[in-house]
Design a protein around this motif. Sequence first.
Motif, PDB file in Angstrom:
ATOM      1  N   ALA A 167       0.683  -1.137   0.241  1.00 56.48           N
ATOM      2  CA  ALA A 167      -0.132  -0.023  -0.146  1.00 56.48           C
ATOM      3  C   ALA A 167       0.788   0.972  -0.040  1.00 56.48           C
ATOM      4  CB  ALA A 167      -0.969   0.107   1.185  1.00 56.48           C
ATOM      5  N   ALA A 168       0.509   2.146  -0.918  1.00 56.53           N
ATOM      6  CA  ALA A 168       1.155   3.448  -0.871  1.00 56.53           C
ATOM      7  C   ALA A 168       0.607   4.411   0.182  1.00 56.53           C
ATOM      8  CB  ALA A 168       0.872   4.038  -2.261  1.00 56.53           C
ATOM      9  N   PHE A 169       1.586   5.119   0.888  1.00 54.14           N
ATOM     10  CA  PHE A 169       1.073   6.184   1.829  1.00 54.14           C
ATOM     11  C   PHE A 169       1.676   7.595   1.330  1.00 54.14           C
ATOM     12  CE2 PHE A 169       0.865   2.223   4.020  1.00 54.14           C
ATOM     13  CZ  PHE A 169       0.042   2.091   5.172  1.00 54.14           C
ATOM     14  N   ASN A 170       1.207   8.450   1.696  1.00 52.05           N
ATOM     15  CA  ASN A 170       1.632   9.753   1.377  1.00 52.05           C
ATOM     16  C   ASN A 170       2.221  10.319   2.804  1.00 52.05           C
ATOM     17  OD1 ASN A 170       1.359  12.788   1.587  1.00 52.05           O
ATOM     18  ND2 ASN A 170       1.360  12.594  -0.500  1.00 52.05           N
ATOM     19  N   TRP A 171       3.307  10.817   2.521  1.00 49.86           N
ATOM     20  CA  TRP A 171       4.419  11.007   3.914  1.00 49.86           C
ATOM     21  C   TRP A 171       4.582  12.860   4.008  1.00 49.86           C
ATOM     22  CZ3 TRP A 171       6.671   7.040   6.531  1.00 49.86           C
ATOM     23  CH2 TRP A 171       6.488   5.881   5.793  1.00 49.86           C
ATOM     24  N   ILE A 172       4.433  13.102   5.284  1.00 47.64           N
ATOM     25  CA  ILE A 172       4.294  14.611   5.682  1.00 47.64           C
ATOM     26  C   ILE A 172       5.183  14.599   6.796  1.00 47.64           C
ATOM     27  CG2 ILE A 172       2.418  14.307   6.902  1.00 47.64           C
ATOM     28  CD1 ILE A 172       3.328  17.441   4.980  1.00 47.64           C
ATOM     29  N   ASP A 173       6.141  15.717   7.019  1.00 49.41           N
ATOM     30  CA  ASP A 173       6.707  15.893   8.090  1.00 49.41           C
ATOM     31  C   ASP A 173       6.188  16.600   9.171  1.00 49.41           C
ATOM     32  OD1 ASP A 173       8.978  16.636   9.723  1.00 49.41           O
ATOM     33  OD2 ASP A 173      10.430  17.477   8.093  1.00 49.41           O
ATOM     34  N   VAL A 174       6.315  16.051  10.254  1.00 54.94           N
ATOM     35  CA  VAL A 174       5.611  16.749  11.390  1.00 54.94           C
ATOM     36  C   VAL A 174       5.939  18.217  11.818  1.00 54.94           C
ATOM     37  CG1 VAL A 174       5.456  16.815  14.048  1.00 54.94           C
ATOM     38  CG2 VAL A 174       5.133  14.556  12.757  1.00 54.94           C
ATOM     39  N   LYS A 175       7.028  18.733  11.180  1.00 51.16           N
ATOM     40  CA  LYS A 175       7.504  20.007  11.343  1.00 51.16           C
ATOM     41  C   LYS A 175       6.522  20.968  10.247  1.00 51.16           C
ATOM     42  CE  LYS A 175      12.386  19.445  12.504  1.00 51.16           C
ATOM     43  NZ  LYS A 175      12.403  20.240  13.786  1.00 51.16           N
ATOM     44  N   ASN A 176       6.255  20.311   9.335  1.00 51.27           N
ATOM     45  CA  ASN A 176       5.216  20.901   8.391  1.00 51.27           C
ATOM     46  C   ASN A 176       3.655  21.115   8.893  1.00 51.27           C
ATOM     47  OD1 ASN A 176       6.875  19.373   5.184  1.00 51.27           O
ATOM     48  ND2 ASN A 176       7.283  21.141   6.575  1.00 51.27           N
ATOM     49  N   ILE A 177       3.342  19.884   9.539  1.00 51.74           N
ATOM     50  CA  ILE A 177       1.953  19.946  10.341  1.00 51.74           C
ATOM     51  C   ILE A 177       2.247  20.883  11.517  1.00 51.74           C
ATOM     52  CG2 ILE A 177       0.639  18.360  11.641  1.00 51.74           C
ATOM     53  CD1 ILE A 177       1.887  15.913  10.481  1.00 51.74           C
ATOM     54  N   GLY A 178       3.034  21.079  12.054  1.00 47.83           N
ATOM     55  CA  GLY A 178       3.253  22.070  13.191  1.00 47.83           C
ATOM     56  C   GLY A 178       2.964  23.512  12.653  1.00 47.83           C
ATOM     57  N   GLU A 179       3.665  23.655  11.617  1.00 45.77           N
ATOM     58  CA  GLU A 179       3.717  24.988  11.048  1.00 45.77           C
ATOM     59  C   GLU A 179       2.068  25.519  10.453  1.00 45.77           C
ATOM     60  OE1 GLU A 179       6.169  27.790   8.000  1.00 45.77           O
ATOM     61  OE2 GLU A 179       6.396  25.616   7.796  1.00 45.77           O
ATOM     62  N   ALA A 180       1.892  24.379   9.730  1.00 45.10           N
ATOM     63  CA  ALA A 180       0.459  24.686   9.109  1.00 45.10           C
ATOM     64  C   ALA A 180      -0.870  24.803  10.236  1.00 45.10           C
ATOM     65  CB  ALA A 180       0.036  23.368   8.100  1.00 45.10           C
ATOM     66  N   ALA A 181      -0.576  23.818  11.411  1.00 41.44           N
ATOM     67  CA  ALA A 181      -1.861  23.889  12.399  1.00 41.44           C
ATOM     68  C   ALA A 181      -1.442  25.741  12.884  1.00 41.44           C
ATOM     69  CB  ALA A 181      -1.227  22.911  13.750  1.00 41.44           C
ATOM     70  N   ALA A 182      -0.322  25.998  13.317  1.00 40.19           N
ATOM     71  CA  ALA A 182      -0.031  27.211  13.896  1.00 40.19           C
ATOM     72  C   ALA A 182      -0.878  28.225  13.030  1.00 40.19           C
ATOM     73  CB  ALA A 182       1.509  27.747  14.268  1.00 40.19           C
ATOM     74  N   ILE A 183      -0.538  28.512  11.852  1.00 43.92           N
ATOM     75  CA  ILE A 183      -1.074  29.150  10.886  1.00 43.92           C
ATOM     76  C   ILE A 183      -2.686  29.258  10.985  1.00 43.92           C
ATOM     77  CG2 ILE A 183      -1.330  30.017   8.323  1.00 43.92           C
ATOM     78  CD1 ILE A 183       1.827  29.223   8.103  1.00 43.92           C
ATOM     79  N   MET A 184      -3.275  27.859  11.011  1.00 47.89           N
ATOM     80  CA  MET A 184      -4.556  27.769  11.157  1.00 47.89           C
ATOM     81  C   MET A 184      -5.265  28.291  12.350  1.00 47.89           C
ATOM     82  SD  MET A 184      -5.084  24.173   9.374  1.00 47.89           S
ATOM     83  CE  MET A 184      -5.215  24.010   7.287  1.00 47.89           C
ATOM     84  N   LEU A 185      -4.686  28.121  13.470  1.00 56.95           N
ATOM     85  CA  LEU A 185      -5.021  28.709  14.651  1.00 56.95           C
ATOM     86  C   LEU A 185      -4.979  30.120  14.651  1.00 56.95           C
ATOM     87  CD1 LEU A 185      -3.253  26.282  17.163  1.00 56.95           C
ATOM     88  CD2 LEU A 185      -5.668  26.579  16.826  1.00 56.95           C
ATOM     89  N   THR A 186      -4.170  30.778  13.961  1.00 58.26           N
ATOM     90  CA  THR A 186      -4.123  32.248  13.987  1.00 58.26           C
ATOM     91  C   THR A 186      -4.962  32.893  12.947  1.00 58.26           C
ATOM     92  OG1 THR A 186      -2.108  32.262  12.637  1.00 58.26           O
ATOM     93  CG2 THR A 186      -1.820  32.134  14.972  1.00 58.26           C
ATOM     94  N   ARG A 187      -5.403  32.021  11.850  1.00 52.99           N
ATOM     95  CA  ARG A 187      -6.256  32.486  10.679  1.00 52.99           C
ATOM     96  C   ARG A 187      -7.799  31.682  10.864  1.00 52.99           C
ATOM     97  NH1 ARG A 187      -2.706  32.038   5.415  1.00 52.99           N
ATOM     98  NH2 ARG A 187      -4.608  32.236   4.463  1.00 52.99           N
ATOM     99  N   PHE A 188      -8.076  31.453  11.878  1.00 53.29           N
ATOM    100  CA  PHE A 188      -9.008  30.526  12.202  1.00 53.29           C
ATOM    101  C   PHE A 188     -10.290  30.778  11.655  1.00 53.29           C
ATOM    102  CE2 PHE A 188     -12.462  28.109  14.138  1.00 53.29           C
ATOM    103  CZ  PHE A 188     -11.884  27.015  14.458  1.00 53.29           C
TER     104      PHE A 188
END
Length: 294
Positions: A167-188
């Motif tokens: 099975a193929a998985f798409n891979w994401i770096d947690v550092k990228n997740i943290g950055e995106a989440a921080a932006i989303m919180l401030t632009r909620f």
Amino acid sequence: MPKKFLITGATGNVGVEVIRYLMNPDHDHTIIAGVRNIEKAKEKFRNFSDLEYVSFDFEDPATFNDALQNVDSVFLLRPPHISDVETYFRPLIEKIKEKSVREILFLSVQGAEKSGVIPHNKIESLISEYNIDHIFLRPSYFMQNLTTTLLPDIREKGCIILPAGRAAFNWIDVKNIGEAAAIMLTRFSELKNQAYELTGYENANFYEVAELINRAIPGTVEYKNVNPVRFFWLKWREGMPPGKIVVMIALHFLPRFQQEPEMSDIYETLTGKKPASLAEFIEREKDEFEFSDV
């Protein structure tokens, strides 16, 4: 207008990165780390003098009231060992509603809406049931699983052992997740009440991942595909909680019967940067993959 953010799972991989990106020099928000052990957390975050702390434990509802006092937004995740949503998450969501917390950013998982088996699906439904403004952030497969959950087998056995087949998985770096989440919180307010899949730009199965590791470090890592029953038995014998084993099977076995993950450009849209590649991650973290020949 400045807000007060409560970050649950603050000392975990994702929580640390969310806090790191929120605590930029220009921030004017109040950032609160919800943790079980405040003294240990203060040591971990010793470079962030403005960070506040509060006792918070998913398994102790007595901590919910004080932790949510005057909070505007909650960054919510599911601890890996907790799979009983009704027991642990309904009381928390009820308290969030009672305390008039206006916003929840829930760290879900890619494809959560398609699988009623996994806890993330149930938590999303619970948040919607209580009619709280939310963002469902659905990242793909964490690169850091290689340096956390899967690392003992890599170090001790020279193997990645999973029931994932090819099975193929798409891979994401947690550092990228943290950055995106921080932006989303401030632009909620502009992003609310939507679900966003956060992915990298490459899909790879575990045979391909093992090959990438072998290119970066000396020695040999082998991927061993096992059936779900054998996987359950192996991990149960090692002492892994049964609930966590079932979730791991669901996350790794079910993709064998699903289409290859789709990719999104949400990270690049939010940040103006491309997400990290698997090869970049493995090169950066290669010292973690020290193991004995087997």
